[in-house]
Each structure stands twice: as structure tokens, then as C-alpha cells.
Design a protein around this motif. Sequence first.
Motif, PDB file in Angstrom:
ATOM      1  N   UNK A  63       0.844  -1.192   0.000  1.00 61.51           N
ATOM      2  CA  UNK A  63       0.000   0.000   0.000  1.00 61.51           C
ATOM      3  C   UNK A  63       0.877   1.240   0.000  1.00 61.51           C
ATOM      4  N   UNK A  64       0.389   2.273  -0.689  1.00 60.82           N
ATOM      5  CA  UNK A  64       1.086   3.559  -0.712  1.00 60.82           C
ATOM      6  C   UNK A  64       0.115   4.629  -0.231  1.00 60.82           C
ATOM      7  N   UNK A  65       0.490   5.314   0.837  1.00 56.96           N
ATOM      8  CA  UNK A  65      -0.338   6.351   1.447  1.00 56.96           C
ATOM      9  C   UNK A  65       0.356   7.692   1.270  1.00 56.96           C
ATOM     10  N   UNK A  66      -0.412   8.711   0.917  1.00 57.10           N
ATOM     11  CA  UNK A  66       0.127  10.055   0.713  1.00 57.10           C
ATOM     12  C   UNK A  66      -0.298  10.954   1.861  1.00 57.10           C
ATOM     13  N   UNK A  67       0.637  11.745   2.362  1.00 55.99           N
ATOM     14  CA  UNK A  67       0.344  12.653   3.467  1.00 55.99           C
ATOM     15  C   UNK A  67       1.089  13.960   3.362  1.00 55.99           C
ATOM     16  N   UNK A  68       0.969  14.772   4.399  1.00 58.85           N
ATOM     17  CA  UNK A  68       1.568  16.114   4.392  1.00 58.85           C
ATOM     18  C   UNK A  68       2.589  16.321   5.505  1.00 58.85           C
ATOM     19  N   UNK A  69       2.560  15.499   6.545  1.00 57.87           N
ATOM     20  CA  UNK A  69       3.383  15.759   7.719  1.00 57.87           C
ATOM     21  C   UNK A  69       4.430  14.669   7.926  1.00 57.87           C
ATOM     22  N   UNK A  70       5.698  15.034   7.788  1.00 58.02           N
ATOM     23  CA  UNK A  70       6.770  14.102   8.105  1.00 58.02           C
ATOM     24  C   UNK A  70       6.804  13.838   9.608  1.00 58.02           C
ATOM     25  N   UNK A  71       6.516  14.858  10.387  1.00 60.06           N
ATOM     26  CA  UNK A  71       6.551  14.722  11.844  1.00 60.06           C
ATOM     27  C   UNK A  71       5.504  13.722  12.315  1.00 60.06           C
ATOM     28  N   UNK A  72       4.280  13.856  11.792  1.00 59.07           N
ATOM     29  CA  UNK A  72       3.226  12.944  12.199  1.00 59.07           C
ATOM     30  C   UNK A  72       3.492  11.520  11.770  1.00 59.07           C
TER      31      UNK A  72
END
Length: 477
Positions: A4-13
Amino acid sequence: MIVKLITGHSFKGAAAYLLHDKRAATSERVAWTQTRNLETDNPHTAWKLMAATAMDAERLKAEAGKRAGRAKTNGDVRHLVISWHREERDQLDREQMLAAAEGALKHLKASNRQAIVIAHDEPDVQPHIHVLINSVDQDTGVSLSSSMSHRKLSSWARQYRRERAKVLRDQKQLDYCPAREENTRDLVRGDKPKHRDKPRAIIEAEKVARNASNDNTAPIDRLNDKIAARSAELGARTRTTRTRHAKEWDALQSGHDSACADTRKDAATRFKRDRRAIGETYRAKSRELSRIEARETAQFLTNEKTIMGRMRNAIRLIDTNRSSMDGKPLNLLSETFSGLTSAEARLKQFERSQDRRRAKLDASRKRDLRALARDNAAERRNRLDDLAMSYTATRSTLMLSHAADNAKLRSEWKHHKALTNRAYGMLASAYDRSRQARRDFENLSGMDRIKAHAEHIRQREAREQGNTRDRDRDQER
């Protein structure tokens, strides 16, 4: 294998979730980590460097000579999850997991991207690794393409599983994910893949309902069919809307481009026509001037045969020189004296006067052509500006219309998700109530059973009436 490949915005999270235990500050489940294309092996420092690279993308682009501006992406954080079957736990080691991560990154064309590989050791779940990827290239600032990522990973997983079966000489490897093989055959035939990922909320709700069903899955299957039909209807409407939006955008852009091309073509046609008209006008003037010059030349040569004629030529040349000298007395005096005393000088002055008149006509023609070009360019520019204003206004209107359509679809999907979760919850509650009612019913006397059965019927009718009201409210929305 599941990929699975998930896209996000926060490296910290993402790092906080991957490098720690669930809902805890400990990190006991992290077996090992490895960084890629980073100057540190510390994962806590690595994700900060990845975030800094993503924020510095525009400068990296400028230094690499890439076009400014960023492509529209869902986010710079890519979270890749690779999971193996539970039966493979004893067959896997760190090198094999890293090799799998390298193969997946290669198929995503992300081998040169910054990444952190995190392996989790959780006995109650299947063996798996996480790969935290920075989609921004640290050298060029260009974002990683997300086009067809699911199919790329599915193709890689299928190839990986076949090669692993050969290496281990274990045909069972091919049976761990039969749905992928079926999807591949569907794609080869040009059919729509049957097996798709379900949202987590639906999976959890189904699990609760199945646990309470005592293996009676008929109600769950009927509910699944209804939800699938509703999802298919919403999906078809969503695809139809997106197709219509794309066609409207194409029509707007092609119409604008065509109108601009027609405007430029019309301006060029009118310019050629008007320039041809000016050319014809001045050719007529040039022919008339040639006739005048021929008569003047004949008269000049005739006058040169007599003294009085030469005097008339000299006087005429004096008037001509006076009008052409524009207040230059010394030159005028010299020209007058030469014209009175020399036949050759008079002939040269006569020829120069004709040349000046010819040059004046030519200068007038050039002025008219420049004015025509200037007016034509101004008119073309004004018409193009009007088209641009009209295009901008229509584009804004279309954007608002599409935004309204998309907002309506998002609202319907959100409402559908809420209804789905509520339906599974109600089904699970119904199973629990039925099971509890059976237990209570077994301990009652005959009369109490009749009363309990009547109360159960009354409550069921009340619930059905409440469900009817809910459905009516949902339809009104």
C-alpha cells in the motif's frame, strides 16, 4: 504480499507513528531502521532533513534550472507499507525485507529519493515494513509522480511473488494473494478489476458485525450488496461528473484557442488586404507622377533650346529650390547662381527636384504602411484582450460550477460513509440484542415469554418507525 502507498503532508506525524508504539512514547515494536540517500543513520534526525528538503523545493528547482512552480500533488510524504503472509515470518530476514523495499522504490522511480525503512516486530500481526519517502528530489526539487502508483506496485508485487516462489521452490507462495492474479487477468482482458481496497471504517464495522453474527452472514451479505450498489451508483455519478468537467474544460480551452487563432488570422487577412490597397493607391500615384515627370522633362529640354526657355527653367528651379531648402540662404544662393550660369547644373537641379518629389511620395507610402501596421496590431491586441477577459470570466464561472458539483459529491460520499457506518453498527447492535434476548428468553416462564415476545415486537416496530423517519430525512437531504 500486500503493498500500500499512502500520501500525506506531515513528516513529523508519520515519523511519530512509525518510530513509536501505538498511542505510546515507547518504541518497542521498532525492530530496526535504515536510511536511504541521507547523511545520517538516525531516523529521528533523518525525517527532519526530509522535511527541510521538501520545504526547500523551490530553491532546489531554481539552482537545477527547473521551471518554477510546483505540480499539484496531494503531499510530499509518501508512506509505503509492505506486508508478508503470517506463514512467512520464519522465512524472512532483514536483507530480504530491504531487497523488497528496494524493488518497490525502483518501480515507483523513487530509488534516488530520501527514505527511511522501518521494520516493526509485532507478533500479533503479519510481518511488515514501512518506508517513509520524501517525494521531493534533493538535487532538483522535482516531486515524484504519483500516476498509476497502485498498478505499478501491484505489478511489482506480482513479479516479486513469482520470483520468490522460484527461489524458495514453494508454489504456495502464489496462493497467498489470489486476488492480485485475478485483477491482473481482468486488466489484461480490459475488464474492471473485481477486488479493491475497502475503507478501514467498513472493514472494522464488518468485523464487529461478523463477530456478533454467530456465523449467520446472510444479513451482512445483504447489507454489503446494498452498500456496494449505492457505492457503485455514487461512483458512476462521480466519474460522469469528472468526465463532464474535463470535457467542459477542453471545450473552453479549445474554444478560446480557436477564437484567438481566428482573431490573428482575421487581423493578418485584413492587414494584407489593406496593405494591398495602399500599394495599389501609391502605384497609381507613381504612374501619374511618372507621366508628370515625362511632361516636365520634355518641357525642360524644349526650354533649354532658347535663352528665354533657359531663363524660365532657372526661375522655376529657383522656386523649387526655395521650397526645398527651408530657409538655408547660402545653399539657395549657390544653387540659384549655378542654375543661371550652367546648363549641366540646371539639369542636375531639375533631376534632384524630381528625385525629391519621388522620395516624398515613397516616404508618404511608408508612413501609411506603418500607420496601418500600428492600427492593425492595436485592433488585434484589443480583440485578444477582450477574448482573454471573456475567457477569464467564463473560466471563473466554470470553476465555481465545478466546485459546487465537487462539494455536492463530497457531501454525498460523506453522508454515504456515515450511513454505512451506522448501518453496520445497527446490525451489530441487533445481533447483540437478539443474542441477549435469547439468553433472557430461555430463563422465563410461559406467560413471561409471551409478554417478552410482545415487548420485543413492540420495540422492533418502534425501531422500524424510527428507521423510516431517518430514511425520509436522508432522502430530503
